[in-house]
Design a protein around this motif. Structure first.
Motif, PDB file in Angstrom:
ATOM      1  N   ILE A  88       0.799  -0.980   0.133  1.00 35.12           N
ATOM      2  CA  ILE A  88       0.010   0.037  -0.010  1.00 35.12           C
ATOM      3  C   ILE A  88       0.839   1.275   0.194  1.00 35.12           C
ATOM      4  CG2 ILE A  88      -1.695   1.384   1.376  1.00 35.12           C
ATOM      5  CD1 ILE A  88      -3.018  -1.359   2.343  1.00 35.12           C
ATOM      6  N   TYR A  89       1.902   1.425   0.848  1.00 34.28           N
ATOM      7  CA  TYR A  89       2.727   2.701   0.845  1.00 34.28           C
ATOM      8  C   TYR A  89       3.392   2.819  -0.240  1.00 34.28           C
ATOM      9  CZ  TYR A  89       6.632   0.209   3.052  1.00 34.28           C
ATOM     10  OH  TYR A  89       7.798  -0.673   3.256  1.00 34.28           O
ATOM     11  N   ARG A  90       3.596   1.883  -1.186  1.00 36.48           N
ATOM     12  CA  ARG A  90       4.422   1.998  -2.342  1.00 36.48           C
ATOM     13  C   ARG A  90       3.636   2.853  -3.300  1.00 36.48           C
ATOM     14  NH1 ARG A  90       9.279   0.531  -1.939  1.00 36.48           N
ATOM     15  NH2 ARG A  90      10.091  -1.094  -0.603  1.00 36.48           N
ATOM     16  N   PHE A  91       2.269   2.940  -3.305  1.00 37.51           N
ATOM     17  CA  PHE A  91       1.494   3.631  -4.120  1.00 37.51           C
ATOM     18  C   PHE A  91       2.152   5.021  -4.037  1.00 37.51           C
ATOM     19  CE2 PHE A  91      -1.637   0.259  -3.741  1.00 37.51           C
ATOM     20  CZ  PHE A  91      -1.567  -0.442  -5.040  1.00 37.51           C
ATOM     21  N   ASN A  92       2.167   5.608  -5.416  1.00 35.85           N
ATOM     22  CA  ASN A  92       2.397   7.065  -5.325  1.00 35.85           C
ATOM     23  C   ASN A  92       1.511   8.157  -4.500  1.00 35.85           C
ATOM     24  OD1 ASN A  92       4.863   6.647  -6.663  1.00 35.85           O
ATOM     25  ND2 ASN A  92       3.877   7.048  -8.716  1.00 35.85           N
ATOM     26  N   GLU A  93       0.226   7.627  -4.708  1.00 39.89           N
ATOM     27  CA  GLU A  93      -0.850   8.470  -3.894  1.00 39.89           C
ATOM     28  C   GLU A  93      -0.869   8.611  -2.454  1.00 39.89           C
ATOM     29  OE1 GLU A  93      -1.304   5.801  -6.257  1.00 39.89           O
ATOM     30  OE2 GLU A  93      -2.676   6.439  -7.867  1.00 39.89           O
ATOM     31  N   GLU A 117     -10.725  11.013  -8.017  1.00 37.91           N
ATOM     32  CA  GLU A 117      -9.359  10.642  -8.236  1.00 37.91           C
ATOM     33  C   GLU A 117      -8.992   9.571  -7.064  1.00 37.91           C
ATOM     34  OE1 GLU A 117      -6.246  12.987  -9.977  1.00 37.91           O
ATOM     35  OE2 GLU A 117      -5.129  12.469  -8.356  1.00 37.91           O
ATOM     36  N   ILE A 118      -9.604  10.164  -5.882  1.00 34.94           N
ATOM     37  CA  ILE A 118      -9.145   9.488  -4.795  1.00 34.94           C
ATOM     38  C   ILE A 118     -10.328   8.099  -4.717  1.00 34.94           C
ATOM     39  CG2 ILE A 118      -9.676   9.174  -2.213  1.00 34.94           C
ATOM     40  CD1 ILE A 118      -8.386  12.117  -2.361  1.00 34.94           C
ATOM     41  N   ALA A 119     -11.522   8.143  -5.205  1.00 32.74           N
ATOM     42  CA  ALA A 119     -12.477   7.070  -5.440  1.00 32.74           C
ATOM     43  C   ALA A 119     -11.699   6.223  -6.301  1.00 32.74           C
ATOM     44  CB  ALA A 119     -13.621   7.408  -5.942  1.00 32.74           C
ATOM     45  N   LYS A 125      -7.109   0.394  -7.093  1.00 27.94           N
ATOM     46  CA  LYS A 125      -5.788  -0.142  -6.401  1.00 27.94           C
ATOM     47  C   LYS A 125      -6.040  -0.626  -5.194  1.00 27.94           C
ATOM     48  CE  LYS A 125      -3.067   3.254  -9.243  1.00 27.94           C
ATOM     49  NZ  LYS A 125      -2.259   4.431  -9.077  1.00 27.94           N
ATOM     50  N   LEU A 126      -6.687   0.030  -4.208  1.00 32.47           N
ATOM     51  CA  LEU A 126      -6.580  -0.444  -2.775  1.00 32.47           C
ATOM     52  C   LEU A 126      -7.468  -1.730  -2.489  1.00 32.47           C
ATOM     53  CD1 LEU A 126      -5.216   0.052   0.108  1.00 32.47           C
ATOM     54  CD2 LEU A 126      -7.070   1.901   0.545  1.00 32.47           C
ATOM     55  N   SER A 127      -8.794  -1.366  -2.753  1.00 29.86           N
ATOM     56  CA  SER A 127      -9.581  -2.502  -2.381  1.00 29.86           C
ATOM     57  C   SER A 127      -9.444  -3.744  -3.121  1.00 29.86           C
ATOM     58  CB  SER A 127     -11.021  -2.090  -2.491  1.00 29.86           C
ATOM     59  OG  SER A 127     -11.320  -1.556  -3.794  1.00 29.86           O
ATOM     60  N   THR A 128      -8.520  -3.808  -4.532  1.00 27.20           N
ATOM     61  CA  THR A 128      -8.462  -4.964  -5.128  1.00 27.20           C
ATOM     62  C   THR A 128      -7.079  -5.903  -4.539  1.00 27.20           C
ATOM     63  OG1 THR A 128      -7.055  -3.548  -6.681  1.00 27.20           O
ATOM     64  CG2 THR A 128      -9.534  -3.958  -7.147  1.00 27.20           C
ATOM     65  N   LEU A 129      -6.525  -5.362  -3.746  1.00 27.29           N
ATOM     66  CA  LEU A 129      -5.393  -6.144  -3.037  1.00 27.29           C
ATOM     67  C   LEU A 129      -5.991  -7.309  -2.494  1.00 27.29           C
ATOM     68  CD1 LEU A 129      -3.273  -3.251  -1.811  1.00 27.29           C
ATOM     69  CD2 LEU A 129      -2.761  -4.658  -3.806  1.00 27.29           C
ATOM     70  N   GLU A 130      -5.453  -8.368  -2.497  1.00 24.60           N
ATOM     71  CA  GLU A 130      -5.878  -9.624  -1.990  1.00 24.60           C
ATOM     72  C   GLU A 130      -5.988  -9.599  -0.562  1.00 24.60           C
ATOM     73  OE1 GLU A 130      -4.065 -14.157  -1.884  1.00 24.60           O
ATOM     74  OE2 GLU A 130      -4.270 -13.298  -3.861  1.00 24.60           O
ATOM     75  N   SER A 134     -11.591  -4.557   3.685  1.00 25.40           N
ATOM     76  CA  SER A 134     -12.729  -3.447   3.645  1.00 25.40           C
ATOM     77  C   SER A 134     -11.856  -2.487   3.824  1.00 25.40           C
ATOM     78  CB  SER A 134     -13.990  -3.715   4.673  1.00 25.40           C
ATOM     79  OG  SER A 134     -13.327  -3.489   6.199  1.00 25.40           O
ATOM     80  N   THR A 135     -12.664  -1.261   3.532  1.00 29.03           N
ATOM     81  CA  THR A 135     -12.241   0.270   3.714  1.00 29.03           C
ATOM     82  C   THR A 135     -13.200   1.031   4.067  1.00 29.03           C
ATOM     83  OG1 THR A 135     -12.520   0.799   1.220  1.00 29.03           O
ATOM     84  CG2 THR A 135     -10.386  -0.044   1.861  1.00 29.03           C
ATOM     85  N   THR A 136     -12.904   2.233   4.723  1.00 30.53           N
ATOM     86  CA  THR A 136     -13.654   3.277   5.022  1.00 30.53           C
ATOM     87  C   THR A 136     -12.926   4.665   4.554  1.00 30.53           C
ATOM     88  OG1 THR A 136     -14.712   2.228   6.869  1.00 30.53           O
ATOM     89  CG2 THR A 136     -14.876   4.334   6.747  1.00 30.53           C
ATOM     90  N   THR A 137     -13.449   5.517   3.833  1.00 28.98           N
ATOM     91  CA  THR A 137     -12.737   6.681   3.398  1.00 28.98           C
ATOM     92  C   THR A 137     -13.271   7.706   4.098  1.00 28.98           C
ATOM     93  OG1 THR A 137     -12.403   5.755   1.167  1.00 28.98           O
ATOM     94  CG2 THR A 137     -12.039   7.970   1.612  1.00 28.98           C
TER      95      THR A 137
END
Length: 165
Positions: A88-93, A117-119, A125-130, A134-137
């Motif tokens: 996750i932390y390797r994503f440029n965003e 863009e965040i959505a 990218k984020l939610s598709t990681l194995e 779940s996520t909450t934004t």
């Protein structure tokens, strides 16, 4: 770590642009001692970098949307949360990534130009990681204080009308 190194770190944490000469005077050390301490702290990765705190709302033509995303993940055998956190932390965003206690495992701070863009980052990218369950934004609406620095209007006055009985 020596007491002088600790004092030096506290000073540059508060004001990273302070000159080595001023640091030497404040810590009652020689200029070469300060330069050597800074070099050693940098080489030991105690000092990881230097940065400015910028109020982007005042930068003309700049729109930045910041989101804090709570992420629940499945820890990996033998690696715990480190492997998924690293992905996750390797994503440029991603501006920050923390392992947290509580309901969610990771807290991720990202920046983008728009909410969509965040959505897209979250959905593609984020939610598709194995390992991501779940996520909450949460979108940041206004910044009042960051790294100990208070963000105020230019004149510093409170724009609210004073109401007295």
């Amino acid at each position: 770590m020596t007491e002088k190194e600790r004092e030096l770190l506290l000073l540059i944490e508060k004001e990273g642009r302070m000159s080595a000469e001023k640091l030497a005077k404040m810590l009652d050390l020689q200029l070469n001692e300060i330069k050597q301490m800074l070099h050693q702290l940098e080489s030991r990765n105690v000092i990881l970098g230097y940065s400015a705190i910028i109020d982007w709302t005042k930068a003309v033509g700049t729109e930045i949307v910041t989101a804090m995303i709570d992420v629940k993940v499945t820890p990996q055998r033998g690696r715990g949360f480190d492997e998924v956190a690293e992905r996750i932390y390797r994503f440029n965003e991603v501006k920050a990534c923390y392992l947290m206690s509580g309901t969610y495992d990771l807290s991720v701070v990202i920046e983008g130009r728009t909410m969509s863009e965040i959505a897209n980052f979250v959905s593609e990218k984020l939610s598709t990681l194995e390992s991501v369950i779940s996520t909450t934004t949460h979108f940041r609406l206004k910044q009042y204080k960051h790294d100990g620095i208070i963000f105020v209007d230019e004149d510093g006055a409170d724009p609210r009308i004073v109401v007295s009985p």
